[in-house]
Design a protein around this motif. Structure first.
Motif, PDB file in Angstrom:
ATOM      1  N   ASN A  20       0.677   0.631 -11.187  1.00 46.42           N
ATOM      2  CA  ASN A  20      -0.257   1.296 -10.280  1.00 46.42           C
ATOM      3  C   ASN A  20       0.470   2.435  -9.579  1.00 46.42           C
ATOM      4  O   ASN A  20       1.475   2.199  -8.916  1.00 46.42           O
ATOM      5  N   GLY A  69       6.099  -2.941  -3.111  1.00 46.38           N
ATOM      6  CA  GLY A  69       5.345  -4.150  -3.425  1.00 46.38           C
ATOM      7  C   GLY A  69       6.231  -5.284  -3.908  1.00 46.38           C
ATOM      8  O   GLY A  69       7.433  -5.334  -3.634  1.00 46.38           O
ATOM      9  N   ASP A  90       4.063  -1.373  -8.452  1.00 45.58           N
ATOM     10  CA  ASP A  90       3.425  -0.368  -7.606  1.00 45.58           C
ATOM     11  C   ASP A  90       4.385   0.788  -7.387  1.00 45.58           C
ATOM     12  O   ASP A  90       5.540   0.576  -7.003  1.00 45.58           O
ATOM     13  N   HIS A  94       0.309   5.493  -6.842  1.00 45.71           N
ATOM     14  CA  HIS A  94      -0.379   6.050  -5.676  1.00 45.71           C
ATOM     15  C   HIS A  94       0.335   7.337  -5.304  1.00 45.71           C
ATOM     16  O   HIS A  94       1.553   7.355  -5.164  1.00 45.71           O
TER      17      HIS A  94
END
Length: 196
Positions: A160, A114, A132, A162
């Protein structure tokens, strides 16, 4: 030609930012010149020049043990707190997330992607609002959530996370999310997974 880093353009180089973040965000730890060079990915000579400047400026302290020179953050100066906070929000994601993810069971690899990764790799743009992270493996989801919360607090911006399986990451399928992540700059975190 040296280009100032997009994450914090007041610095001379990305190496300077990485070095400062590593040492200032671990004030309890002493590093040898060789360790710093390996962690930052440059020659010991380059680290030595930077350490000399930072020690002369009162930002770092050093001492000799035999033939080794050990370097540490100076926490007893008015510069320490604001400079460590500045390094945390700019170059902090690599050392903070590396520390957090290296000890988490089930993590095979991890990448920052990102806008933060783009700035780290020199793409101009505004300061990233968040960080990210792509975690490859099967770590516990609750542990990842807690890790993201703690990292967000330390970095003073949202983190964040993931998670994808090793199979999904290596499959190179048409998954639009993974395709987008692979096409943009990535910063792989150097996790020492041998201890797991």
């Amino acid at each position: 030609m040296k280009v100032s880093p997009s994450l914090l353009p007041i610095l001379r180089s990305r190496m300077q930012g990485e070095l400062l973040a590593l040492v200032l965000l671990h004030p309890e730890r002493e590093y040898s010149i060789t360790e710093l060079a390996a962690d930052v990915g440059v020659t010991p000579t380059a680290v030595l020049r930077e350490v000399d400047r930072l020690a002369d400026g009162g930002i770092l302290t050093d001492r000799r043990v035999g033939r080794s020179r050990l370097v540490k953050a100076r926490t007893d100066t008015p510069l320490y707190r604001p400079l460590s906070e500045l390094m945390s929000v700019s170059f902090g994601p690599v050392p903070v997330l590396t520390d957090a993810l290296a000890g988490l069971e089930g993590v095979e690899r991890a990448y920052i992607y990102g806008s933060w990764a783009a700035r780290y790799n020199g793409e101009p743009g505004p300061p990233p609002a968040d960080v990210d992270v792509l975690v490859v493996g099967d770590p516990d989801a609750d542990a990842l959530f807690d890790l993201a919360e703690e990292a967000s607090r330390r970095l003073r911006r949202e983190v964040n996370v993931h998670r994808v399986s090793v199979e999904a990451w290596e499959a190179r399928t048409d998954d639009p999310f993974l395709t987008g992540v692979r096409e943009r700059p990535l910063v792989q975190l150097n996790l020492d997974l041998e201890a797991q």
